[in-house]
Design a protein around this motif. Structure first.
Motif, PDB file in Angstrom:
ATOM      1  N   HIS A 112       1.058  -0.732  -0.277  1.00  0.00           N
ATOM      2  CA  HIS A 112      -0.417   0.323   0.184  1.00  0.00           C
ATOM      3  C   HIS A 112       0.845   1.478   0.177  1.00  0.00           C
ATOM      4  CE1 HIS A 112       1.356  -0.970   4.424  1.00  0.00           C
ATOM      5  NE2 HIS A 112       0.543   0.450   4.471  1.00  0.00           N
ATOM      6  N   LEU A 113       2.408   0.891   0.538  1.00  0.00           N
ATOM      7  CA  LEU A 113       2.809   2.541   0.328  1.00  0.00           C
ATOM      8  C   LEU A 113       3.779   2.958  -1.525  1.00  0.00           C
ATOM      9  CD1 LEU A 113       5.138   1.989   3.323  1.00  0.00           C
ATOM     10  CD2 LEU A 113       2.970   3.300   2.987  1.00  0.00           C
ATOM     11  N   SER A 114       4.313   3.750  -1.092  1.00  0.00           N
ATOM     12  CA  SER A 114       3.744   4.607  -2.679  1.00  0.00           C
ATOM     13  C   SER A 114       5.958   3.790  -2.676  1.00  0.00           C
ATOM     14  CB  SER A 114       4.346   5.929  -2.688  1.00  0.00           C
ATOM     15  OG  SER A 114       4.950   6.441  -2.031  1.00  0.00           O
ATOM     16  N   VAL A 115       6.366   4.424  -3.660  1.00  0.00           N
ATOM     17  CA  VAL A 115       8.106   3.660  -3.203  1.00  0.00           C
ATOM     18  C   VAL A 115       8.522   5.101  -2.432  1.00  0.00           C
ATOM     19  CG1 VAL A 115      10.140   4.271  -4.826  1.00  0.00           C
ATOM     20  CG2 VAL A 115       8.322   2.692  -5.332  1.00  0.00           C
ATOM     21  N   GLY A 116       8.644   6.041  -3.101  1.00  0.00           N
ATOM     22  CA  GLY A 116       9.089   7.134  -2.022  1.00  0.00           C
ATOM     23  C   GLY A 116       8.395   7.030  -0.544  1.00  0.00           C
ATOM     24  N   ALA A 117       6.958   7.026  -0.176  1.00  0.00           N
ATOM     25  CA  ALA A 117       6.856   6.445   1.372  1.00  0.00           C
ATOM     26  C   ALA A 117       7.772   5.858   2.064  1.00  0.00           C
ATOM     27  CB  ALA A 117       5.419   6.234   0.949  1.00  0.00           C
ATOM     28  N   CYS A 142      12.147   3.854   5.414  1.00  0.00           N
ATOM     29  CA  CYS A 142      13.920   3.465   5.998  1.00  0.00           C
ATOM     30  C   CYS A 142      14.990   4.348   5.752  1.00  0.00           C
ATOM     31  CB  CYS A 142      14.422   2.374   3.802  1.00  0.00           C
ATOM     32  SG  CYS A 142      13.005   1.177   3.557  1.00  0.00           S
ATOM     33  N   GLY A 143      14.899   5.246   5.828  1.00  0.00           N
ATOM     34  CA  GLY A 143      15.378   6.777   6.875  1.00  0.00           C
ATOM     35  C   GLY A 143      15.750   7.187   4.984  1.00  0.00           C
ATOM     36  N   PHE A 144      14.982   7.385   3.983  1.00  0.00           N
ATOM     37  CA  PHE A 144      16.066   8.213   3.755  1.00  0.00           C
ATOM     38  C   PHE A 144      15.141   8.784   2.858  1.00  0.00           C
ATOM     39  CE2 PHE A 144      17.751   3.543   1.886  1.00  0.00           C
ATOM     40  CZ  PHE A 144      18.662   4.067   1.078  1.00  0.00           C
ATOM     41  N   THR A 145      16.061  10.424   2.862  1.00  0.00           N
ATOM     42  CA  THR A 145      14.855  11.738   2.587  1.00  0.00           C
ATOM     43  C   THR A 145      14.839  12.290   1.909  1.00  0.00           C
ATOM     44  OG1 THR A 145      17.571  13.111   2.458  1.00  0.00           O
ATOM     45  CG2 THR A 145      15.481  12.247   4.703  1.00  0.00           C
ATOM     46  N   SER A 146      15.589  11.270   0.524  1.00  0.00           N
ATOM     47  CA  SER A 146      14.712  11.520  -0.727  1.00  0.00           C
ATOM     48  C   SER A 146      14.959  10.550  -1.712  1.00  0.00           C
ATOM     49  CB  SER A 146      15.895  12.423  -1.612  1.00  0.00           C
ATOM     50  OG  SER A 146      16.617  12.978  -3.210  1.00  0.00           O
ATOM     51  N   HIS A 147      13.712  10.791  -2.287  1.00  0.00           N
ATOM     52  CA  HIS A 147      13.486   9.707  -3.112  1.00  0.00           C
ATOM     53  C   HIS A 147      14.298   9.081  -4.046  1.00  0.00           C
ATOM     54  CE1 HIS A 147       9.706   8.356  -5.850  1.00  0.00           C
ATOM     55  NE2 HIS A 147      10.794   7.056  -5.728  1.00  0.00           N
ATOM     56  N   ALA A 154      21.812   1.796  -8.593  1.00  0.00           N
ATOM     57  CA  ALA A 154      23.661   0.974  -8.377  1.00  0.00           C
ATOM     58  C   ALA A 154      24.046   0.180  -7.210  1.00  0.00           C
ATOM     59  CB  ALA A 154      24.531   2.076  -8.106  1.00  0.00           C
ATOM     60  N   ALA A 155      22.898  -0.512  -6.730  1.00  0.00           N
ATOM     61  CA  ALA A 155      23.221  -1.599  -6.364  1.00  0.00           C
ATOM     62  C   ALA A 155      22.468  -2.502  -6.291  1.00  0.00           C
ATOM     63  CB  ALA A 155      22.996  -1.118  -4.670  1.00  0.00           C
ATOM     64  N   TYR A 156      21.819  -2.532  -6.861  1.00  0.00           N
ATOM     65  CA  TYR A 156      21.360  -4.362  -7.484  1.00  0.00           C
ATOM     66  C   TYR A 156      20.485  -4.363  -8.617  1.00  0.00           C
ATOM     67  CZ  TYR A 156      19.827  -3.826  -2.236  1.00  0.00           C
ATOM     68  OH  TYR A 156      19.713  -4.321  -1.106  1.00  0.00           O
ATOM     69  N   GLY A 157      20.878  -3.185  -9.826  1.00  0.00           N
ATOM     70  CA  GLY A 157      20.640  -3.204 -11.249  1.00  0.00           C
ATOM     71  C   GLY A 157      19.084  -3.123 -11.873  1.00  0.00           C
ATOM     72  N   THR A 158      18.388  -2.469 -10.638  1.00  0.00           N
ATOM     73  CA  THR A 158      17.017  -1.997 -11.529  1.00  0.00           C
ATOM     74  C   THR A 158      16.471  -0.721 -10.307  1.00  0.00           C
ATOM     75  OG1 THR A 158      15.087  -2.996 -12.101  1.00  0.00           O
ATOM     76  CG2 THR A 158      15.987  -3.750  -9.261  1.00  0.00           C
ATOM     77  N   THR A 159      15.612  -0.348 -11.126  1.00  0.00           N
ATOM     78  CA  THR A 159      14.915   0.960  -9.763  1.00  0.00           C
ATOM     79  C   THR A 159      13.454   0.010  -9.052  1.00  0.00           C
ATOM     80  OG1 THR A 159      12.857   1.396 -11.465  1.00  0.00           O
ATOM     81  CG2 THR A 159      15.107   2.194 -11.950  1.00  0.00           C
ATOM     82  N   PRO A 160      13.610   0.598  -7.926  1.00  0.00           N
ATOM     83  CA  PRO A 160      12.408  -0.185  -6.992  1.00  0.00           C
ATOM     84  C   PRO A 160      11.525  -0.401  -7.984  1.00  0.00           C
ATOM     85  CG  PRO A 160      13.677   2.144  -5.592  1.00  0.00           C
ATOM     86  CD  PRO A 160      13.537   1.908  -7.704  1.00  0.00           C
ATOM     87  N   SER A 161      10.743   0.970  -8.711  1.00  0.00           N
ATOM     88  CA  SER A 161       9.541   0.050  -9.239  1.00  0.00           C
ATOM     89  C   SER A 161       9.224  -1.361 -10.099  1.00  0.00           C
ATOM     90  CB  SER A 161       9.072   1.271 -10.038  1.00  0.00           C
ATOM     91  OG  SER A 161       8.592   2.910  -8.880  1.00  0.00           O
TER      92      SER A 161
END
Length: 339
Positions: free
Chosen positions: A292-297, A302-307, A316-323
């Protein structure tokens, strides 16, 4: 009699349940269970004839044994005679009081313990312990050889644990072990969790046992600092204000000293925090409970202040985007950072 039919993957092991034992046999069953899971003791019950009840459960997490005990009033006393009959590998027990007011006697001192206390007993030292009425406790036992502290140091420290700045951290860590012990004992990280627990308890006892100016304390505290920092950071990982300055202040060291000790352990603090946050986000993206959470939320959780910063570091870490990862799970299995 203890029921050992459940293995490590099968949840808790039922060690004793007096509800299924005839009243006249309950004292003997209780004594048998205590001897089977501990060492010989002298035991006195408040209600041996009229209403004695008890239930013991246990788990094995890596090298740790965890116990949950609920019972009517009793006192267990270990004398010097009992100490001489210890098992081949003596243990140190670390317990939390989850119900009732508990009484302890060790090192010639009597104490009353509540839910915010940690109680430590060394198997090779006489002691008494118990409670009145309905009570409950949870305990973790550590192999004495793994802990690596002399008996007198453990006994001395056990009388002044609250004087250590590590008391709250270790109390929280011990409580967390009992949140989902069935999952922890089957987790591939159980052995590492066991070692971390031993290190945290060693640090607490060392901190409480000696003066902070003692070189032994400084050495042990520095040795355990990476373990303590990682445990603290994981508890506060969702806080965007988790800075090196805050971490250093919480551990009573300078930022310079914090970086120096972590560097000797091969840990780069900022990168470690980002990696931990990314890994938490990766698991949350694949968990239906967070759909139910957006990727930004989710990034903020998880402690990130910038989407945008989160998305860039994630790619860079996983080779794909969160979405993209969320859309393709469970078919897509992303590698970990650096994979």
């Amino acid at each position: 009699m203890p029921d050992r039919s459940n293995g490590p993957m099968g949840g808790a092991v039922l060690l004793l349940d007096l509800d299924g034992v005839p009243p006249r046999e309950r004292v003997e069953a209780f004594h048998h269970a205590m001897t089977d899971t501990s060492v010989p003791n002298r035991i006195r019950h408040e209600e041996p004839d009229t209403g004695m009840r008890a239930r013991f459960e246990g788990w094995r997490i890596g090298g740790l044994d965890l116990f949950d005990m609920r019972s009517t009033g009793f006192e267990v006393r270990r004398t010097a005679w009992h100490v001489r009959r210890h098992r081949d590998r003596p243990v140190v027990s670390v317990s939390l009081q989850t119900r009732g007011t508990h009484r302890a006697e060790t090192g010639g001192r009597q104490r009353v313990l509540g839910p915010s206390d940690i109680c430590v007993f060394h198997e090779l030292a006489p002691r008494a312990y118990g409670w009145s009425g309905q009570g409950a406790s949870r305990a973790v036992t550590l192999d004495m050889a793994d802990l690596g502290l002399p008996v007198e140091a453990v006994v001395h420290a056990s009388l002044r644990l609250r004087a250590s700045p590590l008391h709250g951290l270790v109390l929280s860590h011990l409580r967390c072990l009992f949140h989902e012990p069935e999952r922890l004992q089957a987790d591939p990280g159980a052995a590492a969790l066991s070692r971390t627990t031993v290190e945290l308890v060693r640090a607490l006892l060392t901190s409480a046992a000696w003066n902070a100016d003692d070189a032994r304390v400084r050495g042990t505290m520095d040795d355990s600092l990476p373990t303590r920092v990682m445990a603290y950071a994981r508890r506060h990982l969702t806080d965007p204000d988790l800075t090196p300055e805050r971490i250093a202040h919480a551990h009573h060291v300078s930022v310079r000293h914090l970086y120096a000790v972590l560097a000797r352990a091969g840990i780069g603090l900022e990168q470690w925090l980002i990696t931990e946050r990314l890994e938490r986000a990766r698991h949350m993206l694949g968990d239906p409970r967070w759909a139910h959470l957006s990727v930004g939320a989710l990034a903020a959780r998880c402690g990130f202040t910038s989407h945008s910063h989160f998305t860039r570091r994630f790619r860079a870490a996983y080779g794909t985007t969160p979405s993209a990862l969320r859309r393709h799970r469970p078919d897509t299995r992303a590698e970990g950072p650096g994979g």
